[in-house]
Design an enzyme around this catalytic site. Sequence first.
Site: not given
Length: 610
Positions: A2, A605
């Site tokens: 997020c 990521k």
Amino acid sequence: MCGIVGFIGAQQAAPILLDGLQRLEYRGYDSAGLAVYDSARGLQLAKAKGRLHVLSELVDGGAKLAGTAGVGHTRWATHGEPSDTNSHPHLSDSGRIAVVHNGIIENYMEIKEYLQGKGMVFHSDTDTEVVAQLLEYYYEDDLVEATFKVLHRIEGSYALGILCADHPDQLIAVRKDSPLVLGYGEGCSFLASDVTALIKYTKTVSYMEDGELAILTRDGIQVYDSLLQPVEKERTTVDWDISDAEKGGYEHFMFKEIMEQPEALRKAVSPRIQNGRVVLENLTLEPDFLRRLSRLYIVACGSSYHVGVVGKYLLERLLRKPVEVALASEFRYSEPLVDENSLVIVISQSGETLDTMAALREAKRLGGRILSIVNVVGSSIARESDQVLYTWAGPEIAVATTKAYSTQMAVVDLLALYFGKILGTVEESEYHAVLDEMLLLPGKMEAILSNKDDIQYFASQYFNHDSVFFIGRNVDYALGLEGSLTLKEISYIHSEAYASGELKHGTISLIEDGTLVVALGTYGKLFDKAMANVLEVRSRGADVLALTTENRRADMEKNANAVITIPETHDMLLPSLGVVPLQLFAYYVALMRGCDIDKPRNLAKSVTVE
């Protein structure tokens, strides 16, 4: 996972928020939203399922949302399916308070049921909405006091950005186990989950610590600790430019970052080799501590874990001490044998990986010394470690790691030599031979990249396979783990890596006509064994794409269907070169399959939830 962006200043907030969210897309998301305060219309909310361009079109690039203070969010679904309703920001029942949140509120159901019993109506399936509604429940015109009460009720991990219509001249930021960065501008202030979102607007930042609360205004930022006592935050100047976080003419960030590896490697290695010796800045592990070490742990997740697997081979060989490589997500649940004679090497690209951070804290609790290898200066793992070595890779945007892996590997190589020299367990001739070769690695990596068209051709021959096996021995097995992960995460092909000797213990039953096997045979001491395994899978009908060194090409070509080569180098350094063609192969396969290479489905990521 997020992304959070917040802004308060004199400029229109929505375009800045959208720009920041766009720079956080690499973190992964399935929906996005904005909340902006406008003096004429109060809190304005815009949310949309899907990619950020859907939200941007909805608000005409931000033009439709007036106001100079706001928060934005990109969400990966954890509680509740991806939808406009479940997207952040979430509003309190009255519509006065907007909240964005990264992390997980573990006791949300208990709080939700309590508030529903008080008559509050919930509109989403998320855990985050309880924060907005609980703020409403406690709010009596003092937003900071209400936030402080909320923090004493909620459990779990969170980074929160809060905007209230009654206090439009401030934003509230709170952090626990999920990263938040504060940005200082002229007449404006920022918050974000990653500095990448801010670098276009300011290079002066502070990193929030767990339990801190920040009040952002146009005039500055005041931070408080968990007792609401003022904290004087250290400000850091980011030493890279916005161009480093842009594609620079490349089609994908991943390809750009593959091509940047030689230079990243130079930056990681060259300053640390001086006058024929390894010099590790600010590393202060006493020789007596290293001599009495009973065990070394390497703790990491994903690709960083694969660096650790290579590192185990190197460290045990050079130090003659036991090294255990542990998945961070399992480490703290395995009752690890850590004590004051243990060194725990923690590896993380972002320095914010939650599982890795939890493992670090458990190791410290048990008395171990912590040495972290991270890329992000000032990150949580860096701050909580006893010693830190930075990889200096620069920003890495693509989800699949490339230059972060390469620079982590280089730092581990240097560390193994450094420790071996102190302990007297590495021969002088090998020490200098490896250092000489390390300085040549960037050039040899450039030679591999100059032949990328050959790898693209091989990808065109094999991109339509639905299952791929990587096999190898010793460091080639470790290299196969990374090659397999990169391929599966961006191409969605089922891929597994096996130690070659394990094939006959079950896996070879899956080999049939046309199965693609990527056979890794760079490690010279076991090349004959590698060749035997190639013959073994070929006899069952496999197509073999082999990776070996230039001097062994002719031998490998006798039995493999196709051969990729890397330049000769010291055995210790083979994975540093071998990973590059595997990255290129995965990239070209994913490209030919039409995949979203930089933002593969379901991945982020930085993983900041368990």
